[in-house]
Write an enzyme that holds these catalytic residues in place. Structure first.
Site, short mmCIF file in Angstrom:
data_model
loop_
_atom_site.label_atom_id
_atom_site.label_comp_id
_atom_site.label_asym_id
_atom_site.label_seq_id
_atom_site.Cartn_x
_atom_site.Cartn_y
_atom_site.Cartn_z
N CYS A 54 0.85 -1.18 0.00
CA CYS A 54 0.00 0.00 0.00
C CYS A 54 0.89 1.24 0.00
O CYS A 54 2.08 1.18 0.35
CB CYS A 54 -0.88 0.01 1.24
SG CYS A 54 -2.07 -1.34 1.32
N GLU A 56 0.97 3.67 2.04
CA GLU A 56 1.50 3.96 3.38
C GLU A 56 2.77 3.18 3.65
O GLU A 56 3.73 3.69 4.24
CB GLU A 56 0.46 3.64 4.46
CG GLU A 56 -0.80 4.49 4.40
CD GLU A 56 -1.92 3.84 3.61
OE1 GLU A 56 -3.08 4.09 3.94
OE2 GLU A 56 -1.64 3.07 2.66
#
Length: 130
Positions: A54, A56
């Site tokens: 992801c 993040e």
């Protein structure tokens, strides 16, 4: 509670990052994080059918490679004007494990951006460390 200037800047940077790349199913989310020394790190997700990080998690790696130390706030922004996205369960767990004091910018019940502690997003996370 209104966002701080730094938190608003993270939204702007992540939005600029996702808007700077062509629309793609492979790179559909950007993230920006603030370090305790004031630096901002950005990244995008890498979708692949075998799994992929992801946005993040890409930011966490980028920050670690730059010896950023503690991250204090993070936000994820979806492409095609999807706006602020809440971290997925895996990202919540990783953020809790690596940066337990971090805040994430999410939408509140009225759809307004707010910064909340990661423990609020994952109050009963798995504890792998004693």
């Amino acid at each position: 509670m209104p966002l701080s200037q730094e938190e608003s800047t993270l939204i702007e940077r992540a939005t600029a990052t996702i808007n700077s790349i062509p629309i793609s199913e492979d790179y559909s989310v950007a993230s920006a994080a603030l370090s305790s020394d004031g630096r901002i790190f950005t990244g995008v997700n890498v979708y692949h059918f075998t799994g992929g990080p992801c946005a993040e998690l890409v930011v966490l790696g980028t920050a670690a490679a730059a010896a950023a130390g503690n991250l204090t706030c993070i936000v994820a922004i979806g492409n095609e004007n999807r706006g602020i996205l809440s971290p997925c369960g895996r990202c919540r767990q990783v953020l809790l494990d690596l940066h337990p004091g971090i805040k994430a910018v999410v939408k509140d019940s009225d759809g307004q951006p707010t910064a909340v502690g990661i423990r609020e997003l994952l109050p009963s996370g798995y504890m792998n460390r004693a």
